[in-house]
Design a protein around this motif. Structure first.
Motif, short mmCIF file in Angstrom:
data_model
loop_
_atom_site.label_atom_id
_atom_site.label_comp_id
_atom_site.label_asym_id
_atom_site.label_seq_id
_atom_site.Cartn_x
_atom_site.Cartn_y
_atom_site.Cartn_z
N ASP A 109 0.85 -1.19 0.00
CA ASP A 109 0.00 0.00 0.00
C ASP A 109 0.90 1.26 0.00
O ASP A 109 1.82 1.37 0.82
N HIS A 110 0.61 2.16 -0.92
CA HIS A 110 1.48 3.33 -1.11
C HIS A 110 1.56 4.23 0.13
O HIS A 110 2.63 4.71 0.50
N ILE A 111 0.43 4.43 0.77
CA ILE A 111 0.42 5.34 1.93
C ILE A 111 1.16 4.69 3.11
O ILE A 111 1.97 5.35 3.79
N ALA A 113 3.53 2.61 2.80
CA ALA A 113 4.96 2.67 2.44
C ALA A 113 5.53 4.04 2.80
O ALA A 113 6.65 4.14 3.33
N HIS A 114 4.77 5.12 2.54
CA HIS A 114 5.25 6.45 2.94
C HIS A 114 5.50 6.50 4.45
O HIS A 114 6.48 7.08 4.91
N MET A 115 4.60 5.89 5.23
CA MET A 115 4.80 5.88 6.69
C MET A 115 6.08 5.13 7.03
O MET A 115 6.88 5.57 7.86
N VAL A 136 1.16 13.24 3.85
CA VAL A 136 0.76 14.37 3.00
C VAL A 136 1.57 14.42 1.71
O VAL A 136 2.78 14.58 1.73
N SER A 137 0.83 14.25 0.60
CA SER A 137 1.46 14.10 -0.71
C SER A 137 0.72 14.91 -1.75
O SER A 137 -0.13 15.74 -1.42
N GLY A 138 1.00 14.58 -3.03
CA GLY A 138 0.27 15.23 -4.10
C GLY A 138 -1.09 14.58 -4.30
O GLY A 138 -2.05 15.23 -4.70
N GLY A 139 -1.18 13.29 -4.01
CA GLY A 139 -2.40 12.54 -4.29
C GLY A 139 -3.22 12.20 -3.06
O GLY A 139 -4.34 11.70 -3.19
N HIS A 140 -2.68 12.40 -1.87
CA HIS A 140 -3.44 12.03 -0.66
C HIS A 140 -2.98 12.87 0.52
O HIS A 140 -1.88 13.43 0.52
N ALA A 163 -2.62 18.59 0.07
CA ALA A 163 -1.77 19.79 0.21
C ALA A 163 -0.75 19.88 -0.93
O ALA A 163 -0.50 20.97 -1.48
N GLY A 164 -0.16 18.74 -1.31
CA GLY A 164 0.84 18.75 -2.39
C GLY A 164 0.23 19.22 -3.70
O GLY A 164 0.85 19.97 -4.46
N GLU A 165 -1.00 18.79 -3.92
CA GLU A 165 -1.72 19.20 -5.13
C GLU A 165 -1.94 20.72 -5.12
O GLU A 165 -1.83 21.37 -6.16
N PHE A 167 0.04 22.92 -3.66
CA PHE A 167 1.34 23.49 -4.02
C PHE A 167 1.51 23.47 -5.54
O PHE A 167 1.95 24.45 -6.15
N ASP A 168 1.18 22.32 -6.15
CA ASP A 168 1.36 22.18 -7.60
C ASP A 168 0.47 23.16 -8.37
O ASP A 168 0.90 23.77 -9.35
N LYS A 169 -0.77 23.32 -7.89
CA LYS A 169 -1.70 24.19 -8.62
C LYS A 169 -1.35 25.67 -8.45
O LYS A 169 -1.54 26.47 -9.37
N GLY A 180 5.19 21.66 -7.95
CA GLY A 180 5.17 23.01 -7.40
C GLY A 180 5.80 23.13 -6.03
O GLY A 180 6.31 24.20 -5.67
N GLY A 181 5.78 22.05 -5.24
CA GLY A 181 6.24 22.14 -3.84
C GLY A 181 7.62 22.77 -3.67
O GLY A 181 7.76 23.79 -2.98
N PRO A 182 8.66 22.19 -4.30
CA PRO A 182 9.99 22.75 -4.09
C PRO A 182 10.13 24.18 -4.63
O PRO A 182 10.87 24.99 -4.07
N ALA A 305 8.91 16.75 2.66
CA ALA A 305 10.22 17.31 2.27
C ALA A 305 10.27 18.82 2.51
O ALA A 305 11.33 19.43 2.41
N ASN A 306 9.13 19.40 2.85
CA ASN A 306 9.08 20.86 3.02
C ASN A 306 9.78 21.30 4.32
O ASN A 306 9.37 20.93 5.42
N ASP A 307 10.82 22.12 4.16
CA ASP A 307 11.63 22.55 5.31
C ASP A 307 10.82 23.31 6.35
O ASP A 307 10.99 23.12 7.55
N GLN A 334 9.82 11.71 -0.83
CA GLN A 334 9.20 11.57 -2.16
C GLN A 334 8.94 10.09 -2.46
O GLN A 334 9.49 9.22 -1.82
N ASP A 335 8.16 9.88 -3.52
CA ASP A 335 7.92 8.49 -3.95
C ASP A 335 9.25 7.81 -4.25
O ASP A 335 10.08 8.36 -4.98
N ASN A 336 9.45 6.63 -3.70
CA ASN A 336 10.70 5.89 -3.93
C ASN A 336 10.49 4.43 -3.56
O ASN A 336 9.61 4.12 -2.76
O1 KG4 Z 1 4.58 11.44 -2.31
P1 KG4 Z 1 4.84 12.14 -3.58
O2 KG4 Z 1 6.22 12.05 -4.17
O3 KG4 Z 1 3.80 11.66 -4.67
C1 KG4 Z 1 2.47 11.36 -4.34
O4 KG4 Z 1 2.22 10.30 -3.74
O5 KG4 Z 1 1.62 12.25 -4.61
O6 KG4 Z 1 4.46 13.67 -3.36
C2 KG4 Z 1 4.57 14.58 -4.39
C3 KG4 Z 1 4.04 15.92 -3.89
C4 KG4 Z 1 3.91 16.95 -5.01
O7 KG4 Z 1 2.62 17.53 -4.94
C5 KG4 Z 1 4.99 17.95 -4.67
O8 KG4 Z 1 4.69 19.28 -5.06
C6 KG4 Z 1 5.08 17.83 -3.16
O9 KG4 Z 1 4.92 16.46 -2.91
N1 KG4 Z 1 6.37 18.31 -2.65
C7 KG4 Z 1 6.49 19.37 -1.82
C8 KG4 Z 1 7.89 19.56 -1.62
N2 KG4 Z 1 8.56 18.61 -2.32
C9 KG4 Z 1 7.60 17.85 -2.95
N3 KG4 Z 1 5.57 20.16 -1.26
C10 KG4 Z 1 6.01 21.18 -0.49
N4 KG4 Z 1 7.32 21.43 -0.27
C11 KG4 Z 1 8.28 20.65 -0.79
N5 KG4 Z 1 9.57 20.91 -0.56
#
Ligand code: KG4
Ligand code: ZN
Length: 358
Positions: A109-111, A113-115, A136-140, A163-165, A167-169, A180-182, A305-307, A334-336
């Motif tokens: 499960d992807h989530i 795995a993130h944990m 907290v990611s781009g997709g969840h 939240a990641g989405e 940032f991207d938008k 968009g995040g970085p 990854a957000n400082d 990040q996804d890995n």
């Molecule tokens: O977990 P991930 O690699 O892929 C998904 O499962 O979605 O997360 C990607 C998300 C993207 O929306 C990206 O903008 C965000 O993580 N992200 C960040 C940062 N680095 C990546 N958001 C805020 N600050 C960052 N430094």
């Protein structure tokens, strides 16, 4: 035990090789350059790139690890959630290998795995239970009560965007690149003014552990549009502004049909937006901890990854006597495939095999 792990849930083709908890190699082929052109991931494009990159990444990961296919004891692969067509590529490769090598296959499960990315380069005992974990990611975007290694309960989740989405938008609305995040984070760090509270801190009620970011995203877009209109009206010179940003330059959409924002406007909006998202995420995490009476906090997912988010949670945790862990490296935020492999290791150690049907 040698574990081969795959992660292709979105736009990274990632392969890892483990010997027990030791990461022997991690190869991630990024698709960012391709998706930057569209300021977002086009599923068909992502799947095609995974198909092109998967075997090369596998070969490189094995070579770096100094391991041959015959030495693999188990294969693991992200099964869900994610982009269906992207997942399918990794799953097909993993299933083919598992059947050919006659070794067990673990669907991950992807989530979760993130944990588990938090176990990478850490002692097992460093994660204390029960914990509350913000994924907290781009997709969840969720908060879990992490009861024990393999036991978790959903406490709250987003009702719209992650939240990641957001940032991207926001980056896309500014005519900047992807992800968009970085980019937003870099811009925000360059702002030297005070926080003004320009955008709404949407909490969905005092007690809620759910999230909503679509209103914030709309408010930010409205502010961007307002300032762009002002720039045009005042004859501002938005052209070339984004090109002055160092790490962003290569990703900036030079073909943007919109008038660009001034750099100061970008910095201020990025700063206010990042502060607002951080307030929402960190307040909810601490609220969750209070509700379930734990002092253990965990952060996971791409946005971890957000400082600024890391620092905000870590500062408050220290002040209030909480234990806080987040991935030791931003690569693991990040996804890995390393997070997939470490979860597979602990599952196998527990005597488990398949987590869910793929
Ligand atoms: O977990 P991930 O690699 O892929 C998904 O499962 O979605 O997360 C990607 C998300 C993207 O929306 C990206 O903008 C965000 O993580 N992200 C960040 C940062 N680095 C990546 N958001 C805020 N600050 C960052 N430094
Ligand atoms: Zn992810």
């Amino acid at each position: 035990m040698v574990i081969l792990a795959f992660e292709t849930s979105c736009d990274d083709t990632s392969v890892a090789v483990f010997r027990d908890t030791v990461l022997l190699s991690l190869v991630t082929v990024s698709q960012i350059a391709e998706h930057a052109k569209t300021s977002g991931v086009v599923p068909e494009v992502a799947a095609r790139l995974h198909a092109n990159n998967a075997l090369g990444a596998l070969g490189e990961a094995l070579e770096k690890a100094g391991v041959s296919l015959r030495e693999i004891d188990a294969v693991a692969c992200t099964a869900n959630p994610g982009l269906v067509t992207s997942l399918l590529v990794g799953k097909t490769v993993a299933k083919t290998l598992s059947e050919t090598l006659e070794k067990p296959l673990l669907w991950i499960d992807h989530i979760e795995a993130h944990m588990f990315a938090n176990y990478l380069e850490r002692d097992e005992s460093d994660i204390r239970f029960p914990a509350v974990c913000l994924t907290v990611s781009g997709g969840h975007n969720e908060i879990y009560l992490w009861k024990s290694m393999f036991e978790r309960e959903l406490l709250g989740e987003t009702t719209d965007d992650a939240a990641g989405e957001a940032f991207d938008k926001v980056a896309k609305a500014m005519g900047l690149g992807f992800p968009g995040g970085p980019i937003i984070s870099e811009l925000a760090s360059e702002y030297s003014g005070e926080y003004r509270g320009m955008f709404p801190i949407v909490m969905l009620g005092r007690d809620s552990l759910d999230f909503s970011f679509s209103g914030l995203k709309t408010a930010v877009k409205r502010e961007i549009d307002r300032r762009m209109a002002l720039n045009v009206f005042e004859g501002g010179d938005p052209d070339g502004v984004a090109a002055t940003l160092t790490s962003v330059r290569s990703q900036t959409r030079q073909d943007s049909p919109l008038p660009r924002l001034g750099l100061d406007d970008m910095r201020e909006i990025a700063f206010e937006f990042e502060r607002t998202v951080t307030e929402i995420l960190s307040r909810k995490l601490f609220l969750a901890a209070e509700k379930v009476s734990t002092k253990n906090l965990v952060l996971a997912g791409g946005v971890s990854a957000n400082d600024f988010l890391r620092k905000t949670i870590s500062d408050r945790a220290e002040k209030e006597g909480f234990d806080f862990v987040c991935p030791v490296s931003k690569t693991y935020s990040q996804d890995n495939a390393a997070m997939v492999g470490i979860l597979a290791y602990y599952r196998l150690r527990e005597g488990g095999t398949a987590h869910s049907e793929a």
